[in-house]
Design a protein around this motif. Sequence first.
Motif, PDB file in Angstrom:
ATOM      1  N   HIS A  43       1.986 -30.863 -14.551  1.00 23.19           N
ATOM      2  CA  HIS A  43       2.201 -31.312 -15.926  1.00 23.19           C
ATOM      3  C   HIS A  43       3.695 -31.317 -16.257  1.00 23.19           C
ATOM      4  O   HIS A  43       4.232 -32.277 -16.817  1.00 23.19           O
ATOM      5  CB  HIS A  43       1.436 -30.401 -16.888  1.00 23.19           C
ATOM      6  CG  HIS A  43       1.703 -30.736 -18.324  1.00 23.19           C
ATOM      7  ND1 HIS A  43       1.199 -31.870 -18.923  1.00 23.19           N
ATOM      8  CD2 HIS A  43       2.446 -30.115 -19.273  1.00 23.19           C
ATOM      9  CE1 HIS A  43       1.607 -31.924 -20.160  1.00 23.19           C
ATOM     10  NE2 HIS A  43       2.376 -30.875 -20.404  1.00 23.19           N
ATOM     11  N   TRP A  44       4.346 -30.242 -15.861  1.00 22.67           N
ATOM     12  CA  TRP A  44       5.795 -30.143 -16.108  1.00 22.67           C
ATOM     13  C   TRP A  44       6.527 -31.299 -15.439  1.00 22.67           C
ATOM     14  O   TRP A  44       7.383 -31.943 -16.038  1.00 22.67           O
ATOM     15  CB  TRP A  44       6.292 -28.790 -15.569  1.00 22.67           C
ATOM     16  CG  TRP A  44       7.779 -28.698 -15.527  1.00 22.67           C
ATOM     17  CD1 TRP A  44       8.619 -28.394 -16.559  1.00 22.67           C
ATOM     18  CD2 TRP A  44       8.629 -28.926 -14.395  1.00 22.67           C
ATOM     19  NE1 TRP A  44       9.919 -28.422 -16.143  1.00 22.67           N
ATOM     20  CE2 TRP A  44       9.952 -28.748 -14.819  1.00 22.67           C
ATOM     21  CE3 TRP A  44       8.377 -29.268 -13.056  1.00 22.67           C
ATOM     22  CZ2 TRP A  44      11.049 -28.886 -13.950  1.00 22.67           C
ATOM     23  CZ3 TRP A  44       9.459 -29.415 -12.196  1.00 22.67           C
ATOM     24  CH2 TRP A  44      10.771 -29.224 -12.650  1.00 22.67           C
ATOM     25  N   THR A  47       6.150 -34.496 -17.321  1.00 24.75           N
ATOM     26  CA  THR A  47       6.978 -34.601 -18.528  1.00 24.75           C
ATOM     27  C   THR A  47       8.442 -34.785 -18.171  1.00 24.75           C
ATOM     28  O   THR A  47       9.229 -35.293 -18.963  1.00 24.75           O
ATOM     29  CB  THR A  47       6.860 -33.337 -19.404  1.00 24.75           C
ATOM     30  OG1 THR A  47       7.312 -32.228 -18.627  1.00 24.75           O
ATOM     31  CG2 THR A  47       5.440 -33.114 -19.859  1.00 24.75           C
ATOM     32  N   SER A  50      10.569 -38.743 -17.366  1.00 22.94           N
ATOM     33  CA  SER A  50      11.320 -39.574 -18.317  1.00 22.94           C
ATOM     34  C   SER A  50      12.739 -39.051 -18.531  1.00 22.94           C
ATOM     35  O   SER A  50      13.577 -39.732 -19.118  1.00 22.94           O
ATOM     36  CB  SER A  50      10.567 -39.653 -19.641  1.00 22.94           C
ATOM     37  OG  SER A  50      10.459 -38.346 -20.172  1.00 22.94           O
ATOM     38  N   ASN A 150      10.954 -24.579 -20.401  1.00 21.42           N
ATOM     39  CA  ASN A 150       9.920 -25.550 -20.063  1.00 21.42           C
ATOM     40  C   ASN A 150       9.131 -25.215 -18.808  1.00 21.42           C
ATOM     41  O   ASN A 150       7.928 -25.403 -18.763  1.00 21.42           O
ATOM     42  CB  ASN A 150      10.552 -26.937 -19.876  1.00 21.42           C
ATOM     43  CG  ASN A 150      10.489 -27.726 -21.155  1.00 21.42           C
ATOM     44  OD1 ASN A 150       9.541 -27.581 -21.917  1.00 21.42           O
ATOM     45  ND2 ASN A 150      11.498 -28.534 -21.398  1.00 21.42           N
ATOM     46  N   ALA A 461       0.606 -37.377 -17.301  1.00 19.69           N
ATOM     47  CA  ALA A 461       1.846 -37.009 -17.966  1.00 19.69           C
ATOM     48  C   ALA A 461       1.994 -37.760 -19.272  1.00 19.69           C
ATOM     49  O   ALA A 461       1.664 -38.943 -19.368  1.00 19.69           O
ATOM     50  CB  ALA A 461       3.019 -37.337 -17.060  1.00 19.69           C
ATOM     51  N   SER A 462       2.476 -37.064 -20.243  1.00 20.87           N
ATOM     52  CA  SER A 462       2.705 -37.746 -21.505  1.00 20.87           C
ATOM     53  C   SER A 462       4.119 -37.461 -21.976  1.00 20.87           C
ATOM     54  O   SER A 462       4.567 -36.326 -22.018  1.00 20.87           O
ATOM     55  CB  SER A 462       1.672 -37.267 -22.538  1.00 20.87           C
ATOM     56  OG  SER A 462       2.315 -36.793 -23.688  1.00 20.87           O
ATOM     57  N   SER A 463       4.834 -38.500 -22.292  1.00 20.15           N
ATOM     58  CA  SER A 463       6.239 -38.331 -22.636  1.00 20.15           C
ATOM     59  C   SER A 463       6.386 -37.643 -23.986  1.00 20.15           C
ATOM     60  O   SER A 463       7.423 -37.112 -24.327  1.00 20.15           O
ATOM     61  CB  SER A 463       6.954 -39.686 -22.648  1.00 20.15           C
ATOM     62  OG  SER A 463       6.238 -40.550 -23.484  1.00 20.15           O
ATOM     63  N   ALA A 465       5.229 -34.941 -24.752  1.00 20.31           N
ATOM     64  CA  ALA A 465       5.385 -33.515 -24.548  1.00 20.31           C
ATOM     65  C   ALA A 465       6.829 -33.125 -24.277  1.00 20.31           C
ATOM     66  O   ALA A 465       7.150 -31.958 -24.160  1.00 20.31           O
ATOM     67  CB  ALA A 465       4.507 -33.068 -23.386  1.00 20.31           C
ATOM     68  N   THR A 466       7.694 -34.101 -24.137  1.00 16.40           N
ATOM     69  CA  THR A 466       9.074 -33.807 -23.786  1.00 16.40           C
ATOM     70  C   THR A 466       9.880 -33.414 -25.017  1.00 16.40           C
ATOM     71  O   THR A 466       9.866 -34.134 -26.009  1.00 16.40           O
ATOM     72  CB  THR A 466       9.728 -35.061 -23.175  1.00 16.40           C
ATOM     73  OG1 THR A 466       8.836 -35.621 -22.244  1.00 16.40           O
ATOM     74  CG2 THR A 466      11.033 -34.714 -22.512  1.00 16.40           C
TER      75      THR A 466
END
Lengths: 475, 484
Positions: A43-44, A47, A50, A150, A461-463, A465-466
């Motif tokens: 997951h990390w 994220t 990007s 993170n 992954a979802s951006s 979350a960044t």
Amino acid sequence: MASTNQKRLDFEQIQGLVFSGYPKCASACYVLLRVEDVAKARHWLGTLVSNVTFGETSHPSSALNVALTSSGLKALGLDKEALETFPLEFQEGLAQDDDAYRPRILGDVGGSAPSHWSWGSPEKRVDLVLMLFAHGDTELERQLEAHQRNFSGALSEVHLIRTANLPDRREHFGFVDGIAQPKIQGQTGGDQGDTVRAGEFILGYENEFEKIPNAPTARGWDLGQNGTFMVVRQLEQDVEAFWQSMAHYAREASGGEDKVRAEWLAAKCIGRWPNGAPLMKTWDRDDPKFNDENDFMYKDDPDGLKCPIGAHIRRSNPRDSLEPDEKASLKATNRRRILRRGRAYGPPLERYAKETSRRERGLVFICLNTNIRRQFEFVQQSWINNDKFDGLNQDQDPIVGDQKPGEGSVFTIPHHPLRFRLPGLQRFVHVRGGAYFFLPSRAALEFLSRLEGETRAPRIASSAATPPMLNRGAT
Amino acid sequence: MGIGVSHFEEIRRGAPKARESGGPQSEPVASPAVIHDATLTGSALTVIVPIRAGEEWVQELRKVLTGESGESRDGKAGKSSKDAKAYRDGLRKKFDQLETVHFMRWVILPPASASKQSLLAFESNYDGSLDDHLNDLYRIAPKFLHDVYSCCEGYPLASSGFDGARDRAAAKAFLTKKEHMLPYAAFYVSRRKKPARQIRDEAAIHDAIQTFLDSLGPNPAKTLGEADAPYDKIIEYLTRAKPAELERLRNSPRKNPHRNYLSLGWRLGPLALAVLAGFVPLWIALRRRETTDAEDAYGTMPAKALKLVEREDLQVQNQLTHLVEVKPGRFRLLTLRTVLWAIDVLARYRYTEGDLGGLTTIHYARWVLIDDGDDGKRLLFFSNYDGSWERYLGDFIDQAHVGLTGIWSNTNGFPKTFGLIGAGAKDEERFKAWTRAHQIESDLWYSAYGHLTTRNVWNNNAICDGIVTRPATAKKRERWLSLL
């Protein structure tokens, strides 16, 4: 070297480190990590994508790159079948048992053997490296802290190296470094000067054999495309020993203190004067007119009277001087080039200074190539550490060679009427850590972050979350 | 229990040498004149014999050759590889007493098919006559040889001990049997070689000079003087410190033969004409095969390479043993024979200056065809070279891909070729993978001067030339000083 069927480089997919050492980023650090929680780590990574710096940005003032070792790929859940499509040397890794083959050929022996390393040895396994670059220390620390927050829980920090920004692009012995670098065909359009086919440095493109290099695959998908392999070696430089040695040999040669002779000897060892002027242009005294000059060949100097055969820059890139002739030599040499992206670390030490309590300083050697065995390992084994290099008898690289612990090595400086020779040369550069990494493309990073594992279902992954502040690293 | 064991144990335990030379089974140590025909240097001997049927004989033989026991048949645990290394070091020390040998190796070759036996291949490069060489081997290592060949089929002394001159004659006769002693199909020698003894002597002279110069500090010219002055001082030193070595040097052969283009043209001319005359049908036949011949499936390095490298790069010289089946049919065999013949002629008359089409790191190399009866033929390649495997193969591809593709394109699995000599070895990764896949671990390999490259040998030779004959002019003496 021009080729008609060259493919355009896919800049958006290729990590930026391939194209630039980020000269505008004065500060950098390398965070060496180990996967602790597979799902969280994936997951990390998802994220992170990007924020990774890709492509040929015009030298960003902040950058981020990420690379994985074979144990890292395995830890993320890449299956055995896919892992076996990676080159054997990458699968095995840089560090092996001290008496195994790889340490032997690379000179990682004695005090430099993997069991003594600060990181990268089997006991101090590293899965991943996060490379952070910023224009200044404050900014770097800010980014580092954010990243540490993170990845905590997902990965643990095995080791952290903060680089040092020595003035005038110098390394710790005091010489201007990084002058001779091959250019990647297709990076800037034209084919000027020392240009090498892209496939030597990026997977998926034609190499100097006019072939697309073998690349790893996963589930029928080309995992290697637009990626490359990265060698990282933390090399401690014993600056005090180096200059004391030069002073000692100079005294022996001249019969008294002789700093001019000492600098001459050091220049002969390197192949350039401290300010970067090559010996091939000015061989008996420094001449600032030739600083940073890189337009030279060795054909006028077959005996090494100007630049010794065994000098560091001549061995690490022999240009036209190898057998059987100049043309063949250039062809062979171009098939063994590497892109260097290293940086110095640790506090500087003045020439001839003595330190009461020794602090570690040196070079984080980083190089990029598509075939570690044919490029990096070859240069290290057959040129640097080869005491028979180009007709020599028992000379290793006087700067970075392993100097055969127990046997001792010499350095020969051809001269009229008789050679100078430095017997009993000691080792000045010691290996403190290292690993072989895979520097994936954007698509490969995304693929790896979506791997399904034995523990949990895939997480996309979802951006979102960044944290926004990390976007500084993005291009 | 196999026959090799007693000897194995003896060497492993480091039995005193005296037992070998003074024991009841040994022969009198040969007279100093081991070599009777000094005109011959570096000849090639290849002996290939079947190993006795049954896997236990292969195991036994491997133990005699490497000191490693694959399995413990006598109930003891397998020997640690440290013991095996000590055993091999012991053998090497013994071989160092040989007078005739440059290189030699023993390799167990896998059987051609399931119904056949494994083979034991021996190769050597030797000085003097064949008889001088074999006598030398039996002078130094009679028991070892006896143990080795006791594992082989048809060895006449298998059930007895080895006892003196009579048995030596029988053993020699066994090795030199017509079906055992195979001719080479092509043979390369790096520059017409000097005798092994001379190569070692000249290296010792070189080292003595360097030690002398080092004793004068980093800049010996400060003591010895400018221009050509150091020359005479160095000779003076040698006369004083190394009189015996200098005397031997003066009696050694110094001339190098020259290449003979006339002879080359005379030999290769008819072949060129024949190929030209039959070009069209030959081309069609060749291209038809090239488009259908299968290349090995792997494009990446076989994992076997990881095992092979463990025995590589232990010194500057390395060895390669490579064995691959010749493609079936008469066309390929004939093509292969022709190419090998041409390479052999070129090696003999053209590439005599230590440069095999751009390759300068090879001491000796040879190709041998093995006839496996109804299983066809296999092509065996032995090479003794300088530097890493990666460098050697790199040189193959960078400098000599034409000749090598010409040869190996006639064997199984080779990367796709075009017109016999095109493509093939230029496919770097595939060619390297193919080479490793067909490479065989050499069980026992010996070099009489493992620390010297071809260039060291030539340079030492040039230095010694200038010692035996004083260079005529000051300028030439200065040139000589630059060799150091």
